[in-house]
Design an enzyme around this catalytic site. Structure first.
Site, PDB file in Angstrom:
ATOM      1  N   PHE A   1      -3.190   3.529  15.528  1.00 15.47           N
ATOM      2  CA  PHE A   1      -3.534   4.709  14.751  1.00 15.47           C
ATOM      3  C   PHE A   1      -4.791   4.097  13.740  1.00 15.47           C
ATOM      4  CE2 PHE A   1      -0.646   8.221  13.864  1.00 15.47           C
ATOM      5  CZ  PHE A   1      -0.046   7.997  14.979  1.00 15.47           C
TER       6      PHE A   1
ATOM      7  N   LYS B   1     -13.050   2.235  16.500  1.00 19.93           N
ATOM      8  CA  LYS B   1     -11.519   1.199  16.400  1.00 19.93           C
ATOM      9  C   LYS B   1     -10.812   1.003  17.680  1.00 19.93           C
ATOM     10  CE  LYS B   1     -10.115   1.006  12.743  1.00 19.93           C
ATOM     11  NZ  LYS B   1      -9.554   1.411  11.242  1.00 19.93           N
TER      12      LYS B   1
ATOM     13  N   LYS C   1     -10.024  -2.436  19.213  1.00 22.38           N
ATOM     14  CA  LYS C   1      -8.602  -2.845  19.326  1.00 22.38           C
ATOM     15  C   LYS C   1      -8.138  -2.868  20.868  1.00 22.38           C
ATOM     16  CE  LYS C   1      -7.392  -2.422  15.033  1.00 22.38           C
ATOM     17  NZ  LYS C   1      -6.499  -2.986  14.023  1.00 22.38           N
TER      18      LYS C   1
ATOM     19  N   PRO D   1      -2.866 -11.354  10.875  1.00 19.34           N
ATOM     20  CA  PRO D   1      -2.967 -11.132  12.373  1.00 19.34           C
ATOM     21  C   PRO D   1      -2.948  -9.768  12.536  1.00 19.34           C
ATOM     22  CG  PRO D   1      -0.559 -11.955  12.024  1.00 19.34           C
ATOM     23  CD  PRO D   1      -1.328 -12.099  10.714  1.00 19.34           C
ATOM     24  N   ASP D   2      -3.734  -9.613  13.689  1.00 19.24           N
ATOM     25  CA  ASP D   2      -3.927  -7.948  14.065  1.00 19.24           C
ATOM     26  C   ASP D   2      -2.884  -7.624  14.993  1.00 19.24           C
ATOM     27  OD1 ASP D   2      -4.486  -5.496  15.204  1.00 19.24           O
ATOM     28  OD2 ASP D   2      -6.695  -5.625  14.352  1.00 19.24           O
TER      29      ASP D   2
ATOM     30  N   ASP E   1      -4.481  -6.182   5.368  1.00 21.29           N
ATOM     31  CA  ASP E   1      -5.457  -6.934   6.233  1.00 21.29           C
ATOM     32  C   ASP E   1      -5.430  -8.238   5.729  1.00 21.29           C
ATOM     33  OD1 ASP E   1      -6.639  -4.932   7.520  1.00 21.29           O
ATOM     34  OD2 ASP E   1      -7.509  -4.120   5.855  1.00 21.29           O
TER      35      ASP E   1
ATOM     36  N   ASN F   1       0.863  -1.376   0.039  1.00 20.30           N
ATOM     37  CA  ASN F   1       0.139   0.061   0.141  1.00 20.30           C
ATOM     38  C   ASN F   1       0.829   1.111   0.025  1.00 20.30           C
ATOM     39  OD1 ASN F   1       0.592   0.897   2.862  1.00 20.30           O
ATOM     40  ND2 ASN F   1      -0.237  -1.307   3.261  1.00 20.30           N
TER      41      ASN F   1
ATOM     42  N   LYS G   1       7.751 -17.752 -10.495  1.00 24.64           N
ATOM     43  CA  LYS G   1       7.116 -16.738 -10.931  1.00 24.64           C
ATOM     44  C   LYS G   1       5.621 -17.116 -11.812  1.00 24.64           C
ATOM     45  CE  LYS G   1       7.251 -12.762 -14.137  1.00 24.64           C
ATOM     46  NZ  LYS G   1       8.094 -12.143 -15.283  1.00 24.64           N
TER      47      LYS G   1
HETATM   48  O1  C5P Z   1      -7.721  -2.305  11.554  1.00 21.50           O
HETATM   49  P1  C5P Z   1      -7.153  -1.035  11.134  1.00 21.50           P
HETATM   50  O2  C5P Z   1      -5.964  -1.624  10.006  1.00 21.50           O
HETATM   51  O3  C5P Z   1      -7.675   0.107  10.685  1.00 21.50           O
HETATM   52  O4  C5P Z   1      -6.283  -0.650  12.290  1.00 21.50           O
HETATM   53  C1  C5P Z   1      -5.222   0.216  12.177  1.00 21.50           C
HETATM   54  C2  C5P Z   1      -4.250   0.301  13.635  1.00 21.50           C
HETATM   55  O5  C5P Z   1      -4.067  -1.187  13.777  1.00 21.50           O
HETATM   56  C3  C5P Z   1      -3.139   0.752  13.202  1.00 21.50           C
HETATM   57  O6  C5P Z   1      -2.424   1.035  14.556  1.00 21.50           O
HETATM   58  C4  C5P Z   1      -2.227  -0.547  12.795  1.00 21.50           C
HETATM   59  O7  C5P Z   1      -0.923  -0.227  12.747  1.00 21.50           O
HETATM   60  C5  C5P Z   1      -2.988  -1.527  13.534  1.00 21.50           C
HETATM   61  N1  C5P Z   1      -2.737  -2.955  12.818  1.00 21.50           N
HETATM   62  C6  C5P Z   1      -1.813  -3.930  13.097  1.00 21.50           C
HETATM   63  N2  C5P Z   1      -2.209  -5.062  12.682  1.00 21.50           N
HETATM   64  C7  C5P Z   1      -3.015  -5.519  11.424  1.00 21.50           C
HETATM   65  C8  C5P Z   1      -3.823  -4.390  11.245  1.00 21.50           C
HETATM   66  C9  C5P Z   1      -3.844  -3.105  11.813  1.00 21.50           C
HETATM   67  O8  C5P Z   1      -1.125  -3.855  13.969  1.00 21.50           O
HETATM   68  N3  C5P Z   1      -3.103  -6.534  11.117  1.00 21.50           N
END
Ligand code: C5P
Length: 406
Positions: free
Chosen positions: A332, A346, A350, A310-311, A282, A213, A292
């Site tokens: 953020f 959010k 989170k 993973p988040d 995501d 991105n 390739k």
């Molecule tokens: O869910 P979203 O991507 O909008 O959340 C943003 C926040 O979560 C940011 O602080 C980003 O660094 C963190 N994040 C993360 N791991 C992910 C997705 C987001 O640490 N997979």
């Protein structure tokens, strides 16, 4: 405003080829809001003219203790009493020896000895050939000068004007500026260990392609710099970005979200503050092709399927140390609309005490930004400013919240 705004810096040049870099340094200091009074030794005048430095600083350069234009004939007293700091750049091997001995037979060393030692810091940016730098006499003299109250900013490593390669180059002007700004920054985060994620992630499709991105990493890098300036020990986990590492910051480069998570897990156990600025993908391709993917001319397109990443932030925020208040987590949110509602939602989702919202498309890649801080007390706007400035303000804001928790 920055840490150098309104500061009066006496910039001393001793003899060395790095004098040509002192011109750029003088310009950067003036640009950062400082007033700069240049003092040159006779040796320095062989390398660069006083005219250049006068033009850049808007002040006549001082070169002699016998200058009869000083009404009280005490240039060394006047110069050292006015200064917020004396910075010697370049600081030659000879000048370090003079400092170690407390010599005072020319203006620059004289004013160093004459400075009020408790009030006027003396900072040194040594510059010399690598053999001169490594010489036991130089190291001994530097240790003595530091023991007597000077601060050494260290040297760079690399190609030297003499054609040799090694330690002893003067730090680049921008690095010296960074050190000076850090020196003047109040230590809001002293004794904190800060872990920061920054930049995008790169999710491979095959060995040559991937999904990423537009995150530039600039906001996260600015926060890392500001946190280090504020006295924290900082580890920066960076996705693929083209940014220089802030001085004094330990950087670990990663690619994918999983990579980033593993690295965060390795470092988070000792952190006291976690700031997640990374734009983590995501989803990632469910499988990475070994070779390739080839276009075969039939018009068939690859069918990609995805799995969720993973988040990282949510995972860290749910850890025992975060829940027990030993680790403060900041998230953020890059939104495209309705910042307050989305950022508040959010924050809850989170599980973090502080969430910082910004409008994604308006900030990606830019040098400035505007932030909305959302915590349990409500929302607070940080109006549009440079990311550098916002990084500093955010660090202060976080420090206040940390103080009120402890
Ligand atoms: O869910 P979203 O991507 O909008 O959340 C943003 C926040 O979560 C940011 O602080 C980003 O660094 C963190 N994040 C993360 N791991 C992910 C997705 C987001 O640490 N997979």
């Amino acid at each position: 405003m920055n840490a150098l705004t309104g500061k009066h810096i006496v910039l001393g040049l001793s003899g060395g080829i790095a004098c040509y870099k002192a011109a750029e340094l003088a310009r950067l200091l003036v640009k950062a809001g400082a007033t700069v009074q240049v003092v040159m030794t006779e040796a320095a005048e062989h390398f660069i003219t006083a005219v250049t430095l006068q033009a850049l600083t808007g002040r006549a350069v001082a070169t002699s203790q016998w200058d009869m234009r000083e009404p009280n004939a005490m240039a060394h007293i006047n110069l050292s009493r006015e200064a917020d700091a004396i910075l010697i750049a370049p600081c030659s091997a000879d000048f370090i020896a003079r400092l170690a001995q407390g010599r005072s037979d020319e203006l620059l060393s004289l004013l160093c000895v004459a400075r009020p030692i408790e009030r006027v810091p003396l900072l040194l940016a040594p510059a010399m050939n690598r053999e001169m730098w490594a010489h036991p006499a130089t190291q001994r003299n530097l240790m003595q000068a530091v023991a007597d109250g000077a601060v050494s900013l260290g040297v760079g490593c690399g190609e030297q004007a003499c054609g040799e390669t090694g330690d002893g180059r003067m730090l680049e002007p921008a690095e010296i500026l960074e050190e000076l700004e850090a020196f003047f920054t109040p230590k809001w985060l002293a004794s904190e260990r800060v872990l920061i994620t920054a930049g995008p992630t790169f999710e491979a499709i095959d060995p040559v392609r991937g999904i990423t991105n537009h995150s530039s990493g600039k906001m996260g890098f600015a926060i890392a710099r500001a946190a280090r300036e504020a006295g924290a020990q900082v580890t920066l986990v960076a996705g693929p970005v083209h940014l220089p590492t802030p001085r004094g910051v330990a950087r670990v480069d990663v690619h994918s979200a999983q990579n980033m998570l593993e690295t965060v897990e390795q470092h988070v156990a000792t952190a006291t503050l976690f700031i997640a600025t990374a734009a983590v993908a995501d989803w990632r391709p469910a499988a990475v092709a070994l070779h390739k993917l080839k276009k075969d001319g039939s018009g068939a397109v690859p069918q990609l399927s995805f799995v969720e990443n993973p988040d990282i932030l949510a995972q860290v925020a749910a850890s025992a140390r975060a829940r027990h208040g030993q680790l403060y987590c900041v998230g953020f949110a890059a939104e495209s609309e309705d910042l307050l509602a989305n950022a508040s939602a959010k924050r809850k989702r989170k599980g973090v005490p502080l969430l910082v919202g910004n409008i994604g498309p308006a900030t990606f890649g830019q040098d400035d930004n505007a932030l909305l801080l959302v915590d349990e007390a409500g929302a607070q706007e940080l109006p549009r400013a440079s990311k550098r400035e916002l990084g500093r303000t955010l660090v202060q804001q976080i420090a206040e919240r940390l103080r009120s928790r402890r």
